[in-house]
Motif scaffolding. Structure first.
Motif, mmCIF file in Angstrom:
data_model
loop_
_atom_site.group_PDB
_atom_site.id
_atom_site.type_symbol
_atom_site.label_atom_id
_atom_site.label_comp_id
_atom_site.label_asym_id
_atom_site.label_seq_id
_atom_site.Cartn_x
_atom_site.Cartn_y
_atom_site.Cartn_z
ATOM 1 N N GLY A 41 0.830 -1.211 0.000
ATOM 2 C CA GLY A 41 0.000 0.000 0.000
ATOM 3 C C GLY A 41 0.859 1.252 0.000
ATOM 4 O O GLY A 41 1.845 1.331 0.733
ATOM 5 N N SER A 42 0.477 2.245 -0.821
ATOM 6 C CA SER A 42 1.281 3.458 -0.976
ATOM 7 C C SER A 42 1.446 4.210 0.332
ATOM 8 O O SER A 42 2.536 4.692 0.665
ATOM 9 C CB SER A 42 0.622 4.376 -2.019
ATOM 10 N N GLU A 43 0.385 4.323 1.094
ATOM 11 C CA GLU A 43 0.443 5.096 2.336
ATOM 12 C C GLU A 43 1.401 4.468 3.338
ATOM 13 O O GLU A 43 2.215 5.158 3.967
ATOM 14 C CB GLU A 43 -0.965 5.189 2.939
ATOM 15 N N ASN A 44 1.332 3.173 3.473
ATOM 16 C CA ASN A 44 2.187 2.459 4.429
ATOM 17 C C ASN A 44 3.654 2.548 4.022
ATOM 18 O O ASN A 44 4.528 2.796 4.862
ATOM 19 C CB ASN A 44 1.745 0.995 4.515
ATOM 20 N N VAL A 45 3.922 2.387 2.739
ATOM 21 C CA VAL A 45 5.299 2.445 2.249
ATOM 22 C C VAL A 45 5.848 3.855 2.409
ATOM 23 O O VAL A 45 7.002 4.061 2.800
ATOM 24 C CB VAL A 45 5.380 1.965 0.787
ATOM 25 N N ALA A 46 5.018 4.872 2.119
ATOM 26 C CA ALA A 46 5.453 6.267 2.244
ATOM 27 C C ALA A 46 5.826 6.598 3.694
ATOM 28 O O ALA A 46 6.783 7.332 3.949
ATOM 29 C CB ALA A 46 4.356 7.204 1.758
ATOM 30 N N LYS A 47 5.082 6.042 4.661
ATOM 31 C CA LYS A 47 5.408 6.253 6.080
ATOM 32 C C LYS A 47 6.797 5.683 6.397
ATOM 33 O O LYS A 47 7.566 6.284 7.153
ATOM 34 C CB LYS A 47 4.366 5.578 6.956
ATOM 35 N N THR A 48 7.087 4.543 5.824
ATOM 36 C CA THR A 48 8.406 3.924 6.049
ATOM 37 C C THR A 48 9.504 4.792 5.438
ATOM 38 O O THR A 48 10.564 4.987 6.041
ATOM 39 C CB THR A 48 8.445 2.509 5.438
ATOM 40 N N PHE A 49 9.256 5.303 4.231
ATOM 41 C CA PHE A 49 10.230 6.186 3.582
ATOM 42 C C PHE A 49 10.489 7.405 4.463
ATOM 43 O O PHE A 49 11.635 7.847 4.618
ATOM 44 C CB PHE A 49 9.715 6.613 2.207
ATOM 45 N N HIS A 50 9.424 7.979 5.048
ATOM 46 C CA HIS A 50 9.603 9.156 5.901
ATOM 47 C C HIS A 50 10.439 8.810 7.136
ATOM 48 O O HIS A 50 11.336 9.559 7.540
ATOM 49 C CB HIS A 50 8.237 9.709 6.343
ATOM 50 N N LYS A 51 10.184 7.647 7.729
ATOM 51 C CA LYS A 51 10.904 7.235 8.932
ATOM 52 C C LYS A 51 12.403 7.085 8.657
ATOM 53 O O LYS A 51 13.245 7.565 9.430
ATOM 54 C CB LYS A 51 10.337 5.905 9.443
ATOM 55 N N ILE A 52 12.741 6.452 7.558
ATOM 56 C CA ILE A 52 14.161 6.226 7.224
ATOM 57 C C ILE A 52 14.819 7.535 6.805
ATOM 58 O O ILE A 52 15.974 7.811 7.165
ATOM 59 C CB ILE A 52 14.301 5.162 6.119
ATOM 60 N N ALA A 53 14.089 8.366 6.042
ATOM 61 C CA ALA A 53 14.625 9.669 5.638
ATOM 62 C C ALA A 53 14.884 10.543 6.854
ATOM 63 O O ALA A 53 15.909 11.244 6.936
ATOM 64 C CB ALA A 53 13.659 10.356 4.678
ATOM 65 N N GLN A 54 13.962 10.513 7.840
ATOM 66 C CA GLN A 54 14.114 11.296 9.066
ATOM 67 C C GLN A 54 15.367 10.864 9.829
ATOM 68 O O GLN A 54 16.110 11.703 10.351
ATOM 69 C CB GLN A 54 12.870 11.113 9.944
ATOM 70 N N CYS A 55 15.620 9.569 9.896
ATOM 71 C CA CYS A 55 16.820 9.049 10.570
ATOM 72 C C CYS A 55 18.085 9.563 9.900
ATOM 73 O O CYS A 55 19.049 9.971 10.566
ATOM 74 C CB CYS A 55 16.813 7.531 10.574
ATOM 75 N N ASN A 56 18.098 9.536 8.587
ATOM 76 C CA ASN A 56 19.259 10.040 7.848
ATOM 77 C C ASN A 56 19.449 11.536 8.063
ATOM 78 O O ASN A 56 20.575 12.040 8.168
ATOM 79 C CB ASN A 56 19.117 9.733 6.359
ATOM 80 N N PHE A 57 18.311 12.267 8.108
ATOM 81 C CA PHE A 57 18.379 13.721 8.343
ATOM 82 C C PHE A 57 18.992 14.017 9.709
ATOM 83 O O PHE A 57 19.848 14.890 9.847
ATOM 84 C CB PHE A 57 16.961 14.314 8.250
ATOM 85 N N GLU A 58 18.558 13.278 10.724
ATOM 86 C CA GLU A 58 19.071 13.496 12.080
ATOM 87 C C GLU A 58 20.547 13.161 12.184
ATOM 88 O O GLU A 58 21.256 13.731 13.020
ATOM 89 C CB GLU A 58 18.264 12.652 13.067
ATOM 90 N N MET A 59 21.019 12.239 11.359
ATOM 91 C CA MET A 59 22.453 11.907 11.348
ATOM 92 C C MET A 59 23.230 12.800 10.378
ATOM 93 O O MET A 59 24.409 12.581 10.125
ATOM 94 C CB MET A 59 22.638 10.434 10.964
ATOM 95 N N GLN A 60 22.510 13.812 9.813
ATOM 96 C CA GLN A 60 23.089 14.778 8.877
ATOM 97 C C GLN A 60 23.571 14.147 7.569
ATOM 98 O O GLN A 60 24.477 14.646 6.910
ATOM 99 C CB GLN A 60 24.240 15.553 9.548
#
Length: 542
Positions: free
Chosen positions: A484-503
């Motif tokens: 499902g697009s919504e569920n996958v997009a949430k996962t993308f946001h979670k991983i992207a957020q982790c990368n952002f926090e690690m700069q």
């Protein structure tokens, strides 16, 4: 005199030696060595009574002298006084100096040495027959040592008995020394091979034990089997397990070549070992191995009869049933064989893989077709567990065809066995060279979906990105129909957020960008993209 050796007695005239020894005795009456030399010369000349008197006099002066006791013992035996001779030998044993016999044996005549050997062997057997305490066994060992020395150093039966005695006392390396002495003269001696093999068993030296026991079984199985059966239950079981393990490895290597004609001797040897194993143990694994060897030898009717005798006609045992399937294939009953193989596949895939070596390429092709058809029917009826066995059979008989790997992965997924499904999808992706673009995209999305199921979110994101890079429209369609697009997009946001926090701004930007392709209206991804632009304005990330 200090240079005296038995070889001189053989070279010089016995009378001359006697005269020389007598002269030395006159010069020094207390010289014991001269007295012994004189007695030996008298013996050589046939004057046994005179030699006996001289030695008796010497013994009265020194009752604990082993060389004198041993000579007197032999003379007593020669005169027929067995009891007296044996008492003297017992004194030598008690003193513990058996080496005194070595020079004596070079002096005494062959018939007297034979007499000593026969008496000592008989005495040792009598002790072992009536008493089995450690002290008795040690006494028997001493008599056997006398007998071996009297023989000139090699008495096969005495060496074998002494080796067994050493083994009983726990002196395993000494026992091996005696077995080696026998095998040096007679490399095929079954008693020595079997005995040494059992000593290696006690030492937990698997390779050496198996090697000796197999040689012994090939030479005379009827002698080895009772020896093994005389062991404790645990030891019997260990012998059987080691023999089975070795023999199965040999058979597996043999059947993998599928050219049995070149290995007739090996197959004959395996048949001997397998026959011995079913006499040693009653468990199913030994009977199935015996059946395997019969099949490899082309003795199909015997294999069938043995299966029926060992397991009955119901064949409730899956492994035995699979052997029946191999025999059914010889009669072209593919459907029945496929059914039996599919049951085994769910229990022991490696065992099935081994058995398929007995099946030729054409038969494997037919099995693959039948298994795939039956698997598809079962999937349509939602019988995923049953379908697993058939697809495993199809995979093995097709050499990991990606089509059947995908179908089995789907069964695993429905059964929530995600780790196994992932392994199948990894194999599928490894074989992507010959697949269409659409198929490859769908495979990456399927793997991504499975990774999400086991909470491997970062790995899942990488699979989805790879799919989007290959063909965006096909990937989006697969994502919508899968996780499902919504569920996958949430996962993308979670991983992207982790990368952002690690700069890790570039990686965060990439993941965010692909996430918005999956769900353009995802508010969290939009906010993150805005933050990335603001926080990393000095970086080149787009």
């Amino acid at each position: 005199l200090s240079q005296y050796s038995p070889s001189i007695a053989r070279i010089l005239d016995a009378l001359g030696v006697y005269q020389l020894a007598s002269l030395l005795m006159e010069l020094d009456p207390s010289d014991e060595a001269s007295r012994i030399l004189c007695a030996d010369a008298l013996y050589q000349m046939g004057w046994v009574e005179e030699a006996h008197k001289l030695l008796s006099l010497a013994l009265s002066r020194n009752p604990q002298r082993s060389p004198i006791l041993a000579r007197l013992a032999l003379l007593q035996l020669k005169k027929g006084f067995m009891y007296d001779g044996n008492q003297l030998l017992k004194k030598v044993i008690k003193i513990g100096d058996t080496s005194c016999l070595l020079p004596i044996m070079d002096i005494f005549k062959d018939e007297d040495r034979k007499l000593m050997q026969t008496h000592c062997r008989s005495r040792a057997l009598s002790i072992l027959k009536n008493k089995r305490e450690d002290a008795d066994i040690k006494e028997a060992i001493a008599y056997l040592s006398f007998a071996i020395i009297a023989s000139g150093g090699y008495a096969e039966d005495c060496l074998l008995i002494r080796a067994q005695c050493y083994g009983h006392l726990g002196q395993k390396k000494t026992a091996i020394f005696d077995f080696n002495a026998v095998l040096k003269e007679d490399p095929g001696n079954v008693h020595a091979l079997s005995g040494r093999g059992l000593i290696y068993l006690a030492l937990k030296q698997q390779k050496e034990a198996v090697q000796d026991l197999i040689l012994a079984l090939k030479a005379e199985a009827g002698m080895v089997i009772p020896a093994v059966l005389s062991l404790k239950h645990e030891a019997q079981e260990l012998v059987a397990q080691w023999l089975l393990q070795h023999s199965r490895t040999v058979l597996a290597e043999l059947v993998a070549t599928k050219d049995f004609s070149k290995e007739e001797r090996t197959l004959r040897d395996l048949l001997v070992i397998a026959g011995a194993l079913i006499k040693l143990r009653k468990e199913a694994q030994y009977h199935t191995f015996y059946t395997d060897v019969l099949i490899a030898n082309g003795r199909y009717e015997e294999a069938l009869v043995h299966l029926q005798e060992a397991f009955g006609h119901s064949f409730a045992d899956e492994i035995a049933s699979a052997r029946l399937a191999v025999l059914q294939l010889k009669k072209r009953n593919v459907a029945a064989a496929a059914h039996s193989f599919s049951i085994l596949a769910k229990k022991d895939e490696r065992e099935l893989e081994f058995l398929l070596n007995f099946v030729d390429a054409k038969q494997q092709q037919h099995l693959c077709q039948v298994a795939a058809q039956e698997g598809n029917v079962l999937i349509k009826g939602y019988h995923y567990k049953k379908a697993l066995g058939y697809f495993t059979l199809a995979i093995l008989t097709s050499k990991d065809n990606p089509r059947y790997l995908r179908q089995r992965a789907a069964c695993f997924m429905h059964l929530k066995k995600y780790d196994k499904a992932l392994k199948d999808m990894e194999k599928v992706i490894e074989k992507h060279g010959c697949n269409s673009l659409r198929t490859r995209v769908q495979d990456h999305c399927s793997k991504g979906h499975l990774l999400l199921s086991v909470s491997e979110e970062e790995a899942a994101v990488k699979q989805y990105i790879e799919a989007l890079q290959l063909d965006e429209s096909t990937a989006l369609c697969s994502i919508t129909n899968g996780s499902g697009s919504e569920n996958v997009a949430k996962t993308f946001h979670k991983i992207a957020q982790c990368n952002f926090e690690m700069q890790h701004y570039e990686e965060a930007w990439k993941i965010t960008d692909y996430g918005l392709k999956i769900d353009q209206n995802n508010p969290n991804l939009k906010k993150l993209k805005t933050r990335l632009k603001r926080e990393a304005s000095g970086c080149s990330i787009h």
